[in-house]
Design a protein around this motif. Structure first.
Motif, short mmCIF file in Angstrom:
data_model
loop_
_atom_site.label_atom_id
_atom_site.label_comp_id
_atom_site.label_asym_id
_atom_site.label_seq_id
_atom_site.Cartn_x
_atom_site.Cartn_y
_atom_site.Cartn_z
N VAL A 133 0.87 -1.18 0.00
CA VAL A 133 0.00 0.00 0.00
C VAL A 133 0.91 1.23 0.00
O VAL A 133 1.47 1.60 1.04
CB VAL A 133 -0.94 0.03 1.22
CG1 VAL A 133 -1.78 1.30 1.20
CG2 VAL A 133 -1.84 -1.20 1.21
N ALA A 134 1.07 1.84 -1.16
CA ALA A 134 1.96 3.00 -1.30
C ALA A 134 1.12 4.27 -1.31
O ALA A 134 0.34 4.50 -2.24
CB ALA A 134 2.78 2.87 -2.57
N ILE A 135 1.27 5.09 -0.27
CA ILE A 135 0.55 6.36 -0.17
C ILE A 135 1.58 7.48 -0.18
O ILE A 135 2.44 7.56 0.72
CB ILE A 135 -0.31 6.40 1.09
CG1 ILE A 135 -1.38 5.31 1.02
CG2 ILE A 135 -0.95 7.78 1.27
CD1 ILE A 135 -2.25 5.19 2.25
N ALA A 136 1.51 8.33 -1.19
CA ALA A 136 2.57 9.31 -1.44
C ALA A 136 2.83 10.24 -0.26
O ALA A 136 3.97 10.49 0.11
CB ALA A 136 2.22 10.13 -2.69
N ASP A 137 1.78 10.77 0.36
CA ASP A 137 1.96 11.75 1.42
C ASP A 137 1.66 11.16 2.80
O ASP A 137 1.14 11.83 3.68
CB ASP A 137 1.07 12.98 1.18
CG ASP A 137 -0.41 12.63 1.08
OD1 ASP A 137 -0.71 11.44 0.87
OD2 ASP A 137 -1.24 13.53 1.22
#
Length: 815
Positions: A510-514
């Motif tokens: 799960v890649a969440i930028a911020d």
């Protein structure tokens, strides 16, 4: 004479009292699934068996491998290690039980804990579900890399799908109805007619507040429909139920299932948690207040790290972190390092399974065999929880090797305190005794144990009071440790085989930028909570939406509600799930708004009537062509009986039987305490306030499939076994409720027919049919003839009739 009445009354309603059997000694329902294997069985095999019996280890002593489904069933030189469904024929169980001096496993260690042996026995008895593939410890599919994992449906951010066009748009009342109609239409099906108003009202009341409507409520609802129309009447009733305090008691219990709430540690020692009830009350209050679900999660994961403008708020936030503390604990574990590792593992499993419907804890000993989680992901989370101190408030004793400090709350919060104060003189005396013990010379093992136990007991007493002996407000919970740091990756999950430290972080699939980075000065729990509740997180809103759907329809859109991974089920209506999840976030994470949206839909309003064509096309009703009949939850059955008998105390019980009477004692001593009822059910309060003790639940909860409090449970099992029928016919609890209902009816003016009519309205929200009225009045007439002028016996006739009404399938099932 009483037995004659019981038999006679049972006969006239026996058709609605199913007595379907079960095999002798049937396994707990929770042992039948792959989740049980991953949580309870695989870790034991890895930790205790694989070093001598696995392909990876290159060893197969006795020609026995235990690292695949086929190998463990084929066995070795001595025969099959397990025989699914037959524990007695399973050599693995015999070996770990140490009942045969020539067959003891593990061979160089003590016998495995009794709880582990019982888990393996239950697993075998339930069929030994096992996802492992032949000849390798790898999964039922090739390993999944991060990129392919991110393409899997549940790891993609939900899209806000617009309602599709349907052939009968006039039928729909909410957007979700269009999704249901479109699926039905694509299979040539149509929805059923609306349920009768009284049936719908009963469904609403049980679903939203867990209690049946009163006859007066039914009458008012029908009048409102006549006056204002169904839409207005229904909306008004729903809003009233959502605003009632009973809503939080019903829906708070749903979250307590997911939070694996219990008031004892479980496992071998099974020591009571005297302060767990505060977390229970926190959940009920938060649900009633419609605390936004994202904030609800943040408070439970990191409430201690949030700002508070008053002692009341600070206490509330500390109590919220009880979520991390109420899980199972092996308090018989003498190795502190092992205990700490197991505690962290339990917290990771509870959090990731409960919020994400994926268990990262399965990657403790190896990369996850089914889902895109690596050991690095696991130990990145482990560092967060290893930097957290967990308070569970149990003192060291001969039954408990691990002391858990209680969490002290601010006095200004005004929290109730259930334990007593002591005198300043007593405080001084205890401190002096403790100092003397610490100076005492140890010459034998018995001396060491005596000092250890007595010192721990004194420290436990002193932790409950201040220096003046005044009782302190205490809770379970979590705070950051003074020392913050990363956790080393443990080879095979073994504490004696540490590798390089893994930086604290979150599962990389799960890649969440911020999402932000973890502070070096805090554990990372606050950042983890914010990562989980980020609007772009693909799982959190979906999982919660699906949990709500399951409680209102009996089955989730994803039927495996606690498993959104590769081995879980695919959604029956994926676009609808996404649409509702996006709406949940857009509506400020308001669960009440989501519930309201669903129960005001035409889909929820359908009748449960059978249709042959629809059944042949969709026998499991996954397309929702009708409403499904459902068995009521255990606590709802009990609460309904108390309500219709006029006995239910709707006030909140202060504290718990555990906090007031049991304290932090072993659960094994409960049966020796004359102050405690044998079934732990002397209360007239709602069932959510009954004690929830692992391995010792109140009878009515245990018999009717209460959630297993050691596991995250989003979907309770439903069984129908003879013990349930025997409880309904013979238990003192049932007899008392029937007598109270009879007394209530006798206190109302009228003849036998009017009393029977009122009884049916109380129990079923309807009047009896002509045949039912004839059978009931005939039974009462004949019973009174036999009783003669004996008023006590005449009342008993009505009581037995009431017990038959309370025992029917119609009473404990929802149409």
């Amino acid at each position: 004479m009483k037995r004659i009445f019981q038999i006679g009354c049972s006969l006239f309603l026996i058709g609605t009292l199913p007595l379907a059997g079960a095999e002798k000694g049937s396994a707990p329902a929770s042992a039948t699934g792959l989740d049980f294997f991953e949580a309870k069985i695989r870790p034991v095999l890895v930790a205790h068996c694989y070093q001598c019996h696995s392909v990876d280890a290159g060893k197969s002593k006795g020609n026995l491998l235990l690292d695949s489904r086929e190998a463990i069933r084929a066995g070795g030189d001595s025969g099959p290690a397990i025989v699914p469904g037959d524990p007695d024929a399973s050599l693995l169980l015999r070996a770990i039980s140490h009942v045969d001096p020539d067959l003891k496993m593990p061979p160089k260690t003590d016998r495995l804990p009794e709880s582990v042996i019982n888990d393996i026995k239950s697993w075998i008895q339930a069929g030994a579900a096992d996802p492992r593939e032949k000849g390798t410890v790898n999964a039922i599919r090739p390993p999944v890399d991060l990129e392919s994992g991110r393409r899997f449906w549940s790891f993609r951010k939900p899209d806000d799908h617009q309602p599709p066009a349907s052939k009968n748009p006039g039928w729909a009342r909410r957007n979700l109805d269009h999704f249901i109609l479109a699926q039905l239409g694509s299979h040539g099906l149509v929805p059923r007619e609306d349920a009768e108003p009284a049936t719908l009202l009963r469904r609403l009341h049980f679903d939203l507040v867990g209690l049946p409507p009163t006859p007066e409520t039914v009458h008012h609802f029908l009048e409102s429909i006549h006056t204002d129309g169904i839409e207005t009447a229904l909306a008004a009733e729903v809003d009233s139920l959502l605003a009632s305090k009973q809503y939080g008691e019903r829906w708070g219990r749903h979250w307590l299932d997911v939070a694996r709430f219990a008031e004892s540690s479980g496992k071998e020692a099974n020591i009571s948690f005297p302060y767990a009830w505060r977390y229970r009350d926190y959940v009920i209050d938060a649900v009633n207040a419609d605390l936004p679900f994202d904030r609800f999660l943040v408070e439970q994961i990191a409430g201690d790290l949030l700002p508070a403008d008053s002692d009341v708020e600070r206490a509330r936030l500390l109590i919220a972190t009880g979520y991390l503390a109420v899980g199972t604990k092996n308090l018989d574990e003498s190795n502190k390092v092992q205990f700490a590792a197991d505690l962290v593992d339990e917290q990771i499993d509870a959090l990731t399974r409960g919020v994400m419907a994926n268990s990262v804890a399965c990657a403790r000993c190896h990369d996850h065999k089914l889902d895109p989680f690596s050991m690095e992901d696991y130990y990145a989370l482990a560092g967060i929880f290893a930097s957290t101190k967990t308070y569970f408030g149990t003192a060291i004793s001969p039954s408990n090797q691990v002391g858990g400090d209680p969490l002290v709350l601010p006095r200004g919060a005004g929290q109730p305190i259930l334990h007593a104060s002591i005198t300043p003189e007593k405080v001084a005396s205890l401190k002096q005794e403790l100092a003397t013990l610490k100076k005492e010379k140890v010459t034998t093992l018995s001396d060491a144990l005596r000092i250890f136990w007595r010192s721990g007991g004194i420290e436990g007493e002193l932790e409950k009071v201040d220096d003046k002996g005044q009782a302190l407000p205490l809770a379970m919970g979590a705070t950051d440790r003074e020392t913050i740091g990363d956790k080393p990756l443990l080879e095979r999950g073994e504490i004696g085989r540490p590798g390089k430290p893994v930086p604290r972080g979150f599962p990389r699939v799960v890649a969440i930028a911020d999402a932000g980075s973890i502070s070096s000065h805090q554990s990372g729990r606050l950042e983890l909570a914010r990562w989980l509740t980020h609007p772009d997180h693909p799982l959190t809103a979906r999982v919660m939406t699906n949990r709500v759907w399951r409680h209102l329809f009996g089955v989730g859109i994803v039927s495996s509600v606690d498993n959104f991974g590769f081995s879980g089920q695919r959604p029956s209506h994926p676009e609808l799930l996404d649409h509702l999840a996006v709406r949940l976030v857009a509506d400020g994470w308001s669960v009440k708004k989501l519930v309201r949206e669903i129960v005001l839909s035409r889909t929820y309003r359908q009748a449960s009537t059978y249709d042959e064509k629809s059944f042949e096309a969709d026998p499991e009703n996954r397309l929702l062509w009708r409403s499904a009949k459902r068995r009521l939850d255990a606590e709802v059955i009990r609460d309904a009986m108390l309500l219709v008998s006029g006995e239910l105390d709707t006030s909140r019980r202060v504290g718990s039987l555990v906090g007031k009477e049991i304290g932090d004692r072993p659960i094994s001593l409960i049966g020796l305490d004359n102050r405690l009822p044998a079934d732990l059910d002397a209360s007239k309060h709602r069932s959510v306030y009954l004690p929830v003790l692992r391995d010792r639940l109140p009878d009515v909860l245990d018999l009717f499939d209460f959630a297993e409090p050691s596991l995250v449970t989003g979907d309770r099992e439903t069984t129908n076994v003879p013990l349930q029928a025997l409880y309904l016919m013979n238990s003192p609890f049932m007899e008392a409720r029937a007598k109270a209902l009879a007394d209530r009816l006798m206190g109302e003016a009228g003849d036998d027919e009017s009393r029977i009519r009122r009884a049916f309205l109380h129990c079923y929200s309807r009047i009896p049919t002509d045949d039912e009225m004839l059978m009931a009045t005939s039974f009462l007439t004949r019973g009174k003839q036999l009783a003669g002028d004996d008023e006590k016996l005449r009342r008993q006739v009505l009581a037995i009739c009431c017990q038959a009404l309370l025992s029917t399938a119609e009473f404990r099932n929802l149409d």
